[in-house]
Design a protein around this motif. Structure first.
Motif, mmCIF file in Angstrom:
data_model
loop_
_atom_site.group_PDB
_atom_site.id
_atom_site.type_symbol
_atom_site.label_atom_id
_atom_site.label_comp_id
_atom_site.label_asym_id
_atom_site.label_seq_id
_atom_site.Cartn_x
_atom_site.Cartn_y
_atom_site.Cartn_z
ATOM 1 N N ASP A 72 -8.195 -7.687 -4.695
ATOM 2 C CA ASP A 72 -6.732 -7.786 -4.773
ATOM 3 C C ASP A 72 -6.193 -8.211 -3.400
ATOM 4 O OD1 ASP A 72 -4.172 -7.660 -5.792
ATOM 5 O OD2 ASP A 72 -3.999 -5.480 -5.608
ATOM 6 N N TYR A 75 -5.491 -5.418 -0.837
ATOM 7 C CA TYR A 75 -4.893 -4.177 -1.348
ATOM 8 C C TYR A 75 -5.978 -3.303 -1.988
ATOM 9 C CZ TYR A 75 -0.332 -5.734 0.058
ATOM 10 O OH TYR A 75 0.741 -6.108 0.835
ATOM 11 N N HIS A 115 -4.896 4.235 -3.540
ATOM 12 C CA HIS A 115 -6.249 3.919 -3.994
ATOM 13 C C HIS A 115 -7.062 3.292 -2.868
ATOM 14 C CE1 HIS A 115 -3.353 0.693 -5.078
ATOM 15 N NE2 HIS A 115 -4.225 -0.073 -4.457
ATOM 16 N N PHE A 175 -4.072 0.540 -10.763
ATOM 17 C CA PHE A 175 -4.068 -0.931 -10.761
ATOM 18 C C PHE A 175 -5.372 -1.388 -11.424
ATOM 19 C CE2 PHE A 175 -0.745 0.207 -7.986
ATOM 20 C CZ PHE A 175 0.205 -0.758 -8.216
ATOM 21 N N GLN A 179 -9.889 -0.619 -8.073
ATOM 22 C CA GLN A 179 -9.036 0.142 -7.140
ATOM 23 C C GLN A 179 -8.847 1.588 -7.634
ATOM 24 O OE1 GLN A 179 -6.299 -3.140 -7.829
ATOM 25 N NE2 GLN A 179 -5.818 -3.201 -5.648
ATOM 26 N N ARG A 209 3.971 0.194 6.243
ATOM 27 C CA ARG A 209 4.603 -0.061 4.943
ATOM 28 C C ARG A 209 3.672 0.592 3.937
ATOM 29 N NH1 ARG A 209 2.423 -2.633 0.185
ATOM 30 N NH2 ARG A 209 4.110 -3.559 -0.997
ATOM 31 N N ASP A 211 2.197 1.235 0.524
ATOM 32 C CA ASP A 211 2.016 0.617 -0.781
ATOM 33 C C ASP A 211 2.244 1.658 -1.887
ATOM 34 O OD1 ASP A 211 0.850 -1.936 -1.925
ATOM 35 O OD2 ASP A 211 -0.507 -0.483 -2.847
ATOM 36 N N VAL A 212 2.984 1.272 -2.925
ATOM 37 C CA VAL A 212 3.268 2.138 -4.093
ATOM 38 C C VAL A 212 3.224 3.642 -3.769
ATOM 39 C CG1 VAL A 212 2.674 0.468 -5.874
ATOM 40 C CG2 VAL A 212 0.856 1.880 -4.948
ATOM 41 N N GLU A 268 7.122 1.233 -0.335
ATOM 42 C CA GLU A 268 7.326 0.390 -1.518
ATOM 43 C C GLU A 268 7.486 1.361 -2.685
ATOM 44 O OE1 GLU A 268 5.082 -2.882 -4.374
ATOM 45 O OE2 GLU A 268 3.951 -1.269 -3.452
ATOM 46 N N TYR A 270 7.749 1.467 -6.337
ATOM 47 C CA TYR A 270 7.481 0.550 -7.448
ATOM 48 C C TYR A 270 8.020 1.187 -8.727
ATOM 49 C CZ TYR A 270 4.425 -2.407 -10.390
ATOM 50 O OH TYR A 270 3.918 -3.290 -11.307
ATOM 51 N N HIS A 333 5.356 -10.867 -1.469
ATOM 52 C CA HIS A 333 4.117 -11.496 -1.918
ATOM 53 C C HIS A 333 3.782 -11.228 -3.382
ATOM 54 C CE1 HIS A 333 3.268 -7.377 -1.064
ATOM 55 N NE2 HIS A 333 2.081 -7.474 -1.605
ATOM 56 N N ASP A 334 4.588 -10.408 -4.049
ATOM 57 C CA ASP A 334 4.295 -10.092 -5.451
ATOM 58 C C ASP A 334 5.233 -10.804 -6.424
ATOM 59 O OD1 ASP A 334 2.253 -8.276 -4.838
ATOM 60 O OD2 ASP A 334 3.674 -6.632 -4.589
ATOM 61 N N ARG A 401 0.591 -14.180 -8.928
ATOM 62 C CA ARG A 401 1.418 -14.070 -7.726
ATOM 63 C C ARG A 401 1.108 -15.118 -6.665
ATOM 64 N NH1 ARG A 401 -0.353 -7.897 -7.069
ATOM 65 N NH2 ARG A 401 -2.308 -8.947 -7.576
ATOM 66 N N ARG A 405 2.447 -17.172 -2.387
ATOM 67 C CA ARG A 405 1.518 -16.942 -1.271
ATOM 68 C C ARG A 405 0.953 -18.238 -0.704
ATOM 69 N NH1 ARG A 405 -1.789 -11.949 -4.282
ATOM 70 N NH2 ARG A 405 -0.005 -10.536 -4.369
HETATM 71 C C1 GLC Z 1 1.548 -3.246 -4.317
HETATM 72 C C2 GLC Z 1 1.233 -4.526 -3.585
HETATM 73 C C3 GLC Z 1 0.478 -5.449 -4.485
HETATM 74 C C4 GLC Z 1 -0.816 -4.772 -4.882
HETATM 75 C C5 GLC Z 1 -0.558 -3.407 -5.499
HETATM 76 C C6 GLC Z 1 -1.812 -2.605 -5.569
HETATM 77 O O1 GLC Z 1 2.446 -3.423 -5.338
HETATM 78 O O2 GLC Z 1 2.407 -5.088 -3.080
HETATM 79 O O3 GLC Z 1 0.229 -6.693 -3.906
HETATM 80 O O4 GLC Z 1 -1.516 -5.556 -5.804
HETATM 81 O O5 GLC Z 1 0.354 -2.642 -4.744
HETATM 82 O O6 GLC Z 1 -2.195 -2.178 -4.297
#
Ligand code: GLC
Length: 546
Positions: A72, A75, A115, A175, A179, A209, A211-212, A268, A270, A333-334, A401, A405
């Motif tokens: 990923d 990620y 993860h 995800f 992961q 930052r 992530d989720v 983030e 989500y 980036h998403d 996505r 990118r």
């Molecule tokens: C977040 C990231 C994304 C990634 C996901 C899993 O949403 O921005 O790019 O795939 O988390 O880590």
């Protein structure tokens, strides 16, 4: 002279870099390739720091550069203590950090706490046997009547559980199955993870930052999520996202971050469907309780309409706690790039400039996604070039996505000056006439708008700390607001329509143009009704003739 109270606030807050700074999000694979292997790298970022400084950037946030199988694209981390060889080595990273700090640019890393990669040593140990000491570091469960332990669906639209034959149990993955989710209820794991965070803080990184971050804790009882209309993948993620204990972990993390000077955490948040300002804001606090900043993605999903934007911004501010601070973002980036989001329709260059002024003049820390400053658009990626596993999985209904990118467009040379080798993703076809080098010499380019407004932000504290006082709320296609701080009083007027418009400024003073996409700077207006050009972005300041 500023009064004492304001002066004190100003002095205090000037040190809070993540409030006044403009933050630039770099997707390292696509920024600049220094070794010509077709993939951007750390040395490449170092070579472009002067460009970022010149743009007026105060901090950069890097999408993940840790060691990773790149399933990923970073990620999925396999070792939080090392840099992936495609980006460089630890020495490169330390040089980057030093070079950033030499230029007074802060550096924020991406941190993936929910993860790891399934190639991480912890997961390999954890999956090796039922009795391995790290078994509980991930989320393992027995199946239910030959099926997954419950009905949870991952963010990629499939079952969130993967069966492991060796140990006859399922592991959770929010995800992809590559992961696996960490178990944040396990204190040993938490301590080990916090040590990783300390490692980067000790090196001197300025923040993370996250992530989720709202996914990290799951329901203790693993209850089924409610589903809509009997469709399994249409579920309300009641039991696997935003659990009360997530807030407790965030609080612990905040405590750790606050052991160091001047660091920050940005989350983030989500949420599906997107546009849940209330949930994003619930993680915020300037005190010891929460995140310094959190992303609300609502604005990204708004149609092109001054009143829709107004309502969205107002809603975001309404939910920010009194001790919290907003941040604003239009691309990442998403998602689709802001430039040619289908909701925009046409006239995108004009709209990109209005977006730039909006992003940099509403209240809150602005985040610019690489290339946004030249109005880069989504790439057109053919099936054979798709890299994103989501694109591979859902083609052609969803093409993934990758489109957001594509390589940064530096100049009109081969591969847009990004690399001498074939880039990992195809370039946008417009790079010959849309690139940094060209826009730097065009006086009316999108890049110039970004540069000019960032300069104004540095000059006028009102644009950073000022209250946001809307006077036109979009009914006529105009969004206009004051930013007021002490004696500074700036008026920002954005015409979302492709037609002449007008605005009444109910004050008995002259106005001087600080910025306009259409008229001369420093021009003074006496009228209280101003005519506004189609798609004009205008910034005025009260003016007293001498
Ligand atoms: C977040 C990231 C994304 C990634 C996901 C899993 O949403 O921005 O790019 O795939 O988390 O880590």
């Amino acid at each position: 002279m500023l009064n004492l109270k304001t002066n004190n606030i100003l002095i205090k807050e000037q040190f809070v870099w993540w409030k006044h700074g403009v933050i630039y999000h770099i997707y390292p694979r696509s920024f600049y390739d220094s070794n010509n292997d077709g993939i951007g790298d750390i040395q490449g970022i170092i070579q472009k720091l002067d460009y970022l400084k010149d743009l007026g950037i105060d901090a950069i946030w890097l999408s993940p550069i840790y060691e990773s199988p790149q399933y990923d694209f970073g990620y999925d981390i396999s070792d939080y203590y090392s840099i992936d060889p495609i980006f460089g080595v630890m020495d490169d990273f330390e040089t980057l950090l030093q070079e950033c700090h030499n230029r007074n640019i802060r550096l924020i890393m991406d941190l993936i706490m929910n993860h790891t990669s399934n190639q991480h040593a912890w997961f390999k140990e954890s999956s090796s046997s039922l009795t391995n000491p790290k078994r509980d570091w991930y989320i393992w469960k027995d199946g239910k009547n030959g099926n997954a332990p419950n009905n949870w669906i991952s963010a990629t639209g499939s079952k969130a559980w993967e069966y492991d034959e060796q140990t006859n149990q399922y592991y959770l993955h929010s995800f992809f199955k590559e992961q696996p989710d960490l178990n944040w209820r396990n204190e040993e794991m938490r301590e080990a993870f916090f040590n990783e965070i300390r490692f980067w803080l000790d090196l001197g990184v300025d923040g993370f930052r996250l992530d989720v971050i709202n996914f990290i804790v799951k329901d203790k009882k693993f209850r089924d999520n409610p589903v809509f209309m009997g469709v399994p993948f249409l579920q309300k993620h009641l039991y696997n996202r935003n659990r009360p204990k997530s807030y407790k972990i965030v609080k612990k993390l905040r405590k750790l971050i606050d052991e160091y000077d001047n660091r920050m955490i940005l989350g983030e948040i989500y949420v599906m469907p997107p546009g849940d300002a209330e949930t994003a804001a619930s993680y915020l606090s300037s005190g010891e309780k929460g995140l310094n900043l959190a992303f609300d993605f609502s604005l990204i999903f708004k149609r092109w309409s001054a009143s829709a934007y107004y309502k969205c911004i107002k809603r975001w501010y309404k939910h920010i706690p009194t001790d919290g601070w907003p941040c604003n973002v239009l691309s990442n980036h998403d998602l689709n790039r802001s430039y040619n989001r289908s909701l925009f329709g046409s006239n995108n260059n004009e709209k990109a400039k209005i977006c730039a002024v909006l992003l940099l003049t509403i209240k809150g820390t602005p985040f610019i996604y690489y290339g946004e400053e030249i109005g880069m658009q989504n790439g057109e990626i053919e099936k054979k070039d798709i890299q994103d596993p989501l694109g591979k999985k859902f083609w052609p209904i969803y093409k993934g996505r990758d489109k957001a990118r594509t390589p940064m467009q530096w100049n009109a040379n081969i591969n847009a000056g990004f690399s001498n080798n074939k880039p990992w993703l195809p370039l946008n076809s417009d790079y010959k006439f849309k690139n940094v080098e060209l826009q730097d010499i065009q006086i009316d380019s999108v890049l110039k708008v970004y540069k000019n407004i960032i300069k104004l932000r540095k000059k006028f504290s009102a644009l950073v700390y000022g209250d946001w006082k809307p006077i036109e709320k979009g009914e006529k296609g105009i969004l206009a607001y004051y930013r007021i701080f002490d004696k500074e009083n700036l008026l920002i007027i954005l015409n979302f329509r492709n037609s002449y418009n007008s605005i009444n400024i109910d004050v008995d003073c002259f106005h001087k143009v600080l910025f306009s996409t259409h008229r001369e700077i420093d021009k003074v207006y006496l009228e209280s009704t101003l005519s506004i050009f189609p798609y004009e972005a205008l910034i005025l300041a009260p003016y007293k003739p001498i």
